[in-house]
Design an enzyme around this catalytic site. Structure first.
Site, mmCIF file in Angstrom:
data_model
loop_
_atom_site.group_PDB
_atom_site.id
_atom_site.type_symbol
_atom_site.label_atom_id
_atom_site.label_comp_id
_atom_site.label_asym_id
_atom_site.label_seq_id
_atom_site.Cartn_x
_atom_site.Cartn_y
_atom_site.Cartn_z
ATOM 1 N N GLU A 1 -4.627 -4.727 10.980
ATOM 2 C CA GLU A 1 -3.580 -3.723 11.129
ATOM 3 C C GLU A 1 -3.794 -2.965 12.439
ATOM 4 O OE1 GLU A 1 -1.814 -2.521 7.045
ATOM 5 O OE2 GLU A 1 -3.541 -1.260 7.423
ATOM 6 N N GLY B 1 3.286 2.508 10.557
ATOM 7 C CA GLY B 1 4.237 3.595 10.308
ATOM 8 C C GLY B 1 5.029 4.016 11.536
ATOM 9 N N HIS C 1 -9.197 1.293 5.509
ATOM 10 C CA HIS C 1 -7.879 1.494 6.128
ATOM 11 C C HIS C 1 -8.028 2.447 7.314
ATOM 12 C CE1 HIS C 1 -3.724 2.660 6.719
ATOM 13 N NE2 HIS C 1 -3.397 1.560 6.072
ATOM 14 N N GLU D 1 -6.338 4.853 8.252
ATOM 15 C CA GLU D 1 -6.134 6.273 7.920
ATOM 16 C C GLU D 1 -7.414 6.869 7.338
ATOM 17 O OE1 GLU D 1 -2.571 5.687 5.599
ATOM 18 O OE2 GLU D 1 -1.529 5.132 7.439
ATOM 19 N N SER E 1 4.248 -1.982 10.145
ATOM 20 C CA SER E 1 5.706 -2.041 10.221
ATOM 21 C C SER E 1 6.293 -3.390 9.794
ATOM 22 C CB SER E 1 6.183 -1.649 11.624
ATOM 23 O OG SER E 1 5.769 -0.326 11.931
ATOM 24 N N ASN F 1 0.873 -1.183 0.000
ATOM 25 C CA ASN F 1 0.000 0.000 0.000
ATOM 26 C C ASN F 1 0.905 1.225 0.000
ATOM 27 O OD1 ASN F 1 -1.759 2.076 0.538
ATOM 28 N ND2 ASN F 1 -2.255 1.415 2.630
ATOM 29 N N TRP F 2 0.979 1.874 -1.152
ATOM 30 C CA TRP F 2 1.908 3.011 -1.270
ATOM 31 C C TRP F 2 1.431 4.266 -0.561
ATOM 32 C CZ3 TRP F 2 3.722 3.308 -7.097
ATOM 33 C CH2 TRP F 2 4.468 2.155 -7.401
ATOM 34 N N LYS F 3 0.160 4.300 -0.217
ATOM 35 C CA LYS F 3 -0.428 5.511 0.375
ATOM 36 C C LYS F 3 -0.204 6.687 -0.601
ATOM 37 C CE LYS F 3 0.102 3.292 4.770
ATOM 38 N NZ LYS F 3 0.255 3.372 6.225
HETATM 39 O O1 LIG Z 1 -0.826 0.911 6.894
HETATM 40 C C1 LIG Z 1 -0.099 0.019 6.508
HETATM 41 C C2 LIG Z 1 -0.413 -0.735 5.286
HETATM 42 O O2 LIG Z 1 -1.722 -0.496 4.873
HETATM 43 C C3 LIG Z 1 1.153 -0.314 7.216
HETATM 44 O O3 LIG Z 1 2.051 0.710 7.040
HETATM 45 P P1 LIG Z 1 3.593 0.507 7.479
HETATM 46 O O4 LIG Z 1 4.027 -0.796 6.871
HETATM 47 O O5 LIG Z 1 4.297 1.697 6.924
HETATM 48 O O6 LIG Z 1 3.591 0.446 8.971
#
Ligand SMILES: O=C(CO)COP(=O)(O)O
Length: 251
Positions: free
Chosen positions: A169, A175, A97, A99, A215, A12-14
């Site tokens: 998650e 992150g 997600h 976020e 992570s 997931n590149w965000k």
């Molecule tokens: O939100 C995530 C994947 O959707 C996880 O992010 P990280 O791997 O950067 O912690």
């Protein structure tokens, strides 16, 4: 280790990479990665999907979207419909997600509509669930996960349930560099599977793939993948570099 269910690892590149930066990534990725034992999905931003489609032609790497709207078309300024994504060769869509839940006001009702819309279009949802640090500290992890699962999967037929992927998650691990221990992640995913069994059937729960996310890095992926309940990973930061993403998929 031979897994019961086909592993699925998604990046997931965000909100990262322009279309040009994506071009370079996909060119290098297709040169360096061809694995059939692990279903591999990359979820770039919408603006890179066309480029990704062209670069991934003929590869077994699949395309995912990070978000989607639940309506088919209409006056929804700035939104993207399931059909628009399907048309670009997108096979998976991340839904719910943390976020999006935290920053864009998505609740379980909206998320359920998105799950249904994605399935209706013929794509597969990756439904994200997970508890915050506060929930975890007050021992509410199981309660939060079971409510999110119950509401997110509401109204799905048995056939639709077979096309769902769940990503567990924990919000505090996203992150932050603080990943859940493999035992913790395995226990919570086992609990999620039990919840799904109670809501549906043993057969559906046993075939449903549940990823861990938070992570995940080349250094810890094999620990997670060695656990019986964990069927893959949803990777953020470490999916942005070809080398680390390839190392993760090749765990
Ligand atoms: O939100 C995530 C994947 O959707 C996880 O992010 P990280 O791997 O950067 O912690």
């Amino acid at each position: 280790m031979v897994k019961k269910r086909t592993p699925i690892i998604a990046g997931n590149w965000k909100m990262n990479k322009t279309a040009n930066e994506s071009k370079e990534f996909f060119e290098q990725l297709t040169e360096n990665l061809s694995v059939d034992e692990v279903e591999t999905v990359v979820c770039p931003p919408f603006t890179s999907l066309q480029m990704a489609k062209e670069k991934l032609a003929g590869s077994s790497i699949k395309l995912g979207a990070q978000n989607v709207h639940f309506e088919e078309s209409g006056a929804y300024t700035g939104e993207v419909s399931p059909e628009m994504l399907k048309d670009l060769g997108v096979e998976y869509a991340i839904v719910g997600h943390s976020e999006r839940r935290a920053m864009f006001g998505e609740d379980d009702g909206i998320i359920n509509k998105k799950v249904l819309a994605v399935l209706k279009s013929g794509m597969k949802p990756i439904l994200c669930i997970g508890e915050s640090l506060e929930d975890r500290e007050s021992k509410k992890t199981e309660r939060i996960c079971s409510v999110q699962i119950e509401r997110g999967l509401k109204g799905l037929t048995d056939q639709q349930l077979k096309n769902i992927v769940i990503a567990y998650e924990p919000v505090w691990a996203i992150g932050t560099g603080k990943s859940a221990t493999k035992e913790d992640a395995n226990d919570t995913i086992g609990f999620i599977r039990k919840t799904i069994e109670q809501l549906t059937s043993k057969e559906i729960a046993n075939q449903m793939r549940i990823q861990y996310g938070g992570s995940v890095k080349p250094e810890n992926i094999s620990d997670y993948m060695a656990m019986p309940e964990i069927d893959g990973a949803l990777v953020g930061g470490a999916s942005l570099k070809v080398t680390s993403f390839v190392d993760i998929v090749k765990f």
